[in-house]
Design an enzyme around this catalytic site. Structure first.
Site, short mmCIF file in Angstrom:
data_model
loop_
_atom_site.label_atom_id
_atom_site.label_comp_id
_atom_site.label_asym_id
_atom_site.label_seq_id
_atom_site.Cartn_x
_atom_site.Cartn_y
_atom_site.Cartn_z
N ASP A 180 0.86 -1.17 0.00
CA ASP A 180 0.00 0.00 0.00
C ASP A 180 0.91 1.23 0.00
O ASP A 180 1.85 1.30 0.78
CB ASP A 180 -0.89 -0.01 1.26
CG ASP A 180 -2.30 0.45 0.97
OD1 ASP A 180 -2.44 1.55 0.41
OD2 ASP A 180 -3.23 -0.30 1.29
N ASP A 221 -2.98 4.62 -2.44
CA ASP A 221 -4.06 5.18 -1.63
C ASP A 221 -4.49 6.56 -2.12
O ASP A 221 -3.63 7.44 -2.31
CB ASP A 221 -3.53 5.29 -0.18
CG ASP A 221 -4.61 5.54 0.84
OD1 ASP A 221 -5.43 4.65 1.07
OD2 ASP A 221 -4.62 6.65 1.41
N GLU A 274 -6.15 3.93 -6.16
CA GLU A 274 -7.46 4.11 -5.53
C GLU A 274 -7.93 5.53 -5.83
O GLU A 274 -7.24 6.49 -5.51
CB GLU A 274 -7.38 3.91 -4.02
CG GLU A 274 -8.76 3.90 -3.36
CD GLU A 274 -8.77 4.38 -1.92
OE1 GLU A 274 -9.74 4.09 -1.21
OE2 GLU A 274 -7.84 5.10 -1.50
N HIS A 314 -11.23 -3.13 2.93
CA HIS A 314 -11.21 -2.76 4.35
C HIS A 314 -12.03 -1.51 4.64
O HIS A 314 -12.17 -1.13 5.80
CB HIS A 314 -9.77 -2.55 4.79
CG HIS A 314 -9.13 -1.38 4.11
ND1 HIS A 314 -8.87 -1.38 2.76
CD2 HIS A 314 -8.75 -0.17 4.56
CE1 HIS A 314 -8.34 -0.21 2.42
NE2 HIS A 314 -8.26 0.54 3.50
N ASP A 315 -12.55 -0.85 3.61
CA ASP A 315 -13.36 0.36 3.80
C ASP A 315 -14.84 0.12 3.54
O ASP A 315 -15.64 1.06 3.63
CB ASP A 315 -12.90 1.46 2.82
CG ASP A 315 -11.50 1.96 3.10
OD1 ASP A 315 -11.07 1.92 4.27
OD2 ASP A 315 -10.83 2.38 2.13
C1 GLC Z 1 -8.09 5.24 1.64
C2 GLC Z 1 -7.95 4.02 2.51
C3 GLC Z 1 -8.65 4.27 3.81
C4 GLC Z 1 -7.97 5.43 4.49
C5 GLC Z 1 -7.93 6.66 3.58
C6 GLC Z 1 -6.94 7.65 4.09
O1 GLC Z 1 -9.39 5.49 1.29
O2 GLC Z 1 -8.44 2.90 1.84
O3 GLC Z 1 -8.66 3.15 4.64
O4 GLC Z 1 -8.66 5.76 5.66
O5 GLC Z 1 -7.51 6.34 2.28
O6 GLC Z 1 -5.63 7.15 3.96
#
Ligand code: GLC
Ligand code: CA
Length: 585
Positions: free
Chosen positions: A113, A221, A280, A352-353
């Site tokens: 990540d 991320d 992402e 995980h979100d």
């Molecule tokens: C992304 C991650 C999430 C995190 C956010 C800030 O969306 O997947 O878990 O809280 O970024 O880093």
């Protein structure tokens, strides 16, 4: 088994070049909740090593590790204080190297990540940056004075009206130097200033260091937030009326493509071709995604888009409404069409979100097993790279949260406090959290029926779901009809069937309220996917434009008693039944 995961130089890329990840499946590990090895109740790297055989048995090609770097854990590791070391909670660099070696020995690549939109406020870069206005690292973050004519620190004096993703203002006042810093997430996650070339070079150097160590790529991320409109305009006021939505000014901002192309040049150019990059990207459109993933532009291999996981949201994430299948098909169908000739899709229900897919899109009661397999079948038969989130392959469900104190995630905790402050009814807020909280995904993986589900010998940091007596890996691996083995078969199908990996996608009956139907075709072969998203029998209607499918070979189905291919006509699907048929010619 030992598979060569090393070299092959970057080939010339055209928009339609076939890439290795077309037939790959990725598995996401959220280390905190995967497997504890030392009894402290928190998952760790040695725990992952101990469970690699589970992943090898499933057959996945890549593991994406959520962050294991040094971190105060304000956002469970998405707040990084040292990019080049492992948090002691998770182990050591030596443990990491062993994980890499052991994964590679099983033919599994490891993707890290990459969290570089922001650091932790405890990162030395930020500690320096906040120390004085003339520190050389001052400009590595977004520092701004109070709004003209307003008292610094007073409500409304923030440089913009932007709301942070985790509630409250996106600006934090810093007493020491009398200015505000920007944090799109928590106040312990200050945003890096990518306008500064030194920041970019430091990030690229860190990425090269990990690649040199042997990692196989990055999941990036919120990477489409790194380029901001530097004039930092206010956003339109949102639901609560207190804050504005800044996202038009930082999602896919003016220099995003330039930054990603530069990163590609500085980090990936000239390295082996079998790396994986996935960005992402909240709010990304299909049109933008075509640009990001067009291989000739050399930005990223694929993106995580958010459209389909927003279809059960009303005005905002906590305004939950039931998913309409027609909307899901329209959305995923548009992404399939939009990236058909250029670029590539990533495919996911869970991470995980997100709450657990079987509870959210399926039926986690009577039809849990069938609906978990149906969701898997539909997703894995789309064109794109499927992602499996830990426990999804077991059909793990949402968590039965008792009350407000059961929620641990910063987003949920902050939202509850904010909603109470606004005078909302506690029961309603709790209902929304039960449905939508990220904590649903973060309960420990259910390995067996023992008291802590085989996750830890100590006290788990997050309670194990009481349903682990029924839903657990040990049982499922032993049962050939389990959700686990269904996932295993789907992965094998993607590995062996070029139609699954590369075939064209064509959506059928988009207006049907409960039938998800589509074809995949390549050369003379066509696959027909039929899925009944309901608890009732469903007689498949005539499929416009389709030839006669009677007598077709059944490739895979999700019911224990396999139905012989019908002699004539289209089948009646049982509750949450999914089938895949094949025709040649
Ligand atoms: C992304 C991650 C999430 C995190 C956010 C800030 O969306 O997947 O878990 O809280 O970024 O880093
Ligand atoms: Ca541990």
């Amino acid at each position: 088994m030992s598979v060569d995961v090393t070299t092959s130089p970057t080939p010339e890329l055209s928009p339609s070049t076939r890439r290795w990840f077309h037939s790959a499946v990725v598995y996401q590990v959220y280390p905190r909740s995967f497997q504890d090895s030392n009894g402290d109740g928190i998952g760790d790297l040695r725990g992952i090593i101990a469970r690699l055989d589970h992943l090898a048995a499933l057959g996945v090609d890549v593991v994406w590790l959520s962050p294991v770097y040094v971190s105060p854990q304000d956002d469970n590791g998405y707040d990084i204080a040292d990019y080049q070391d492992i948090d002691p909670t998770f182990g050591t660099l030596a443990d990491f190297d062993e994980l890499l070696e052991q994964a590679h020995a099983r033919g599994i690549r490891v993707v890290m990540d990459l969290v570089v939109n922001h650091t932790s406020d405890e990162h030395p870069w930020f500690v320096e940056s906040r120390s004085s206005k003339d520190n050389p690292k001052r400009d590595w973050y977004w520092w701004r004075p109070a709004r003209e004519g307003m008292e610094p620190g007073a409500h409304g004096a923030e440089p913009t009206n932007w709301e942070a993703s985790f509630s409250g203002s996106a600006w934090e006042f810093d007493e020491g130097t009398g200015e505000y810093y920007l944090h799109l997430f928590s106040r312990k996650q200050p945003d890096l200033n990518w306008e500064n070339p030194q920041v970019r070079e430091a990030v690229y150097a860190m990425m090269r260091w990990w690649l040199d160590r042997g990692v196989d790529g990055f999941r990036m991320d919120v990477i489409n937030m790194i380029s901001k409109d530097t004039s930092l305009p206010d956003g339109h006021l949102t639901h609560g009326g207190l804050y504005g939505d800044g996202s038009p000014h930082y999602l896919c901002g003016p220099r995003i493509h330039e930054f990603l192309q530069e990163m590609h040049r500085e980090v990936f150019e000239g390295r082996q071709d079998r790396l994986l990059t996935v960005g992402e990207m909240p709010g990304v459109t299909v049109e933008e995604a075509r640009l990001f993933t067009d291989p000739t532009r050399r930005e990223v291999d694929m993106v995580f888009q958010f459209e389909h996981v927003g279809l059960d949201h009303g005005a905002h994430k906590w305004d939950r409404r039931p998913l309409q299948l027609v909307d899901l098909k329209a959305s995923l169908g548009r992404w399939q069409a939009g990236l058909a000739d250029v670029g590539w899709n990533s495919l996911y229900w869970d991470n995980h979100d997100q709450p657990r897919a079987v509870s959210r899109f399926g039926d986690d009661g009577e039809h849990r097993v069938a609906s978990a397999k149906l969701l898997a079948t539909v997703l894995h038969l789309h064109r794109g790279t499927p992602y499996i989130y830990q426990g999804e392959e077991l059909g793990m469900t949402n968590v039965p949260f008792a009350g407000a104190e059961s929620f641990l995630d910063i987003e949920s905790v902050n939202y509850f406090a904010t909603a109470m402050g606004q005078g909302l009814a506690a029961e309603e807020v709790l209902e929304a959290l039960r449905d939508g909280s990220r904590d649903n995904a973060r309960s420990p993986v259910q390995w067996d029926a023992s008291p802590n589900a085989g996750f830890t010998t100590g006290t788990p940091w997050f309670p194990v779901n009481p349903n682990h007596d029924v839903i657990n890996a040990e049982r499922e691996v032993a049962d050939p009809d389990s959700v686990f083995h269904h996932y295993r078969r789907l992965i094998e199908l993607r590995h062996t069937d070029p139609v699954v990996a590369d075939g064209d996608f064509h959506m059928l009956v988009p207006e049907h309220p409960t039938l998800y139907a589509f074809t995949r075709s390549l050369g003379p072969e066509t696959l027909l996917v039929l899925a009944n998203f309901s608890g009732e029998d469903l007689a498949v209607p005539e499929l416009p434009g389709q030839p006669d499918w009677s007598g077709a070979e059944l490739v895979i189905g999700n019911h224990a008693d396999p139905v012989a291919p019908e002699d004539a006509g289209l089948p009646v699907l049982r509750p949450w039944e999914a089938r895949v048929y094949r025709r040649r010619g």
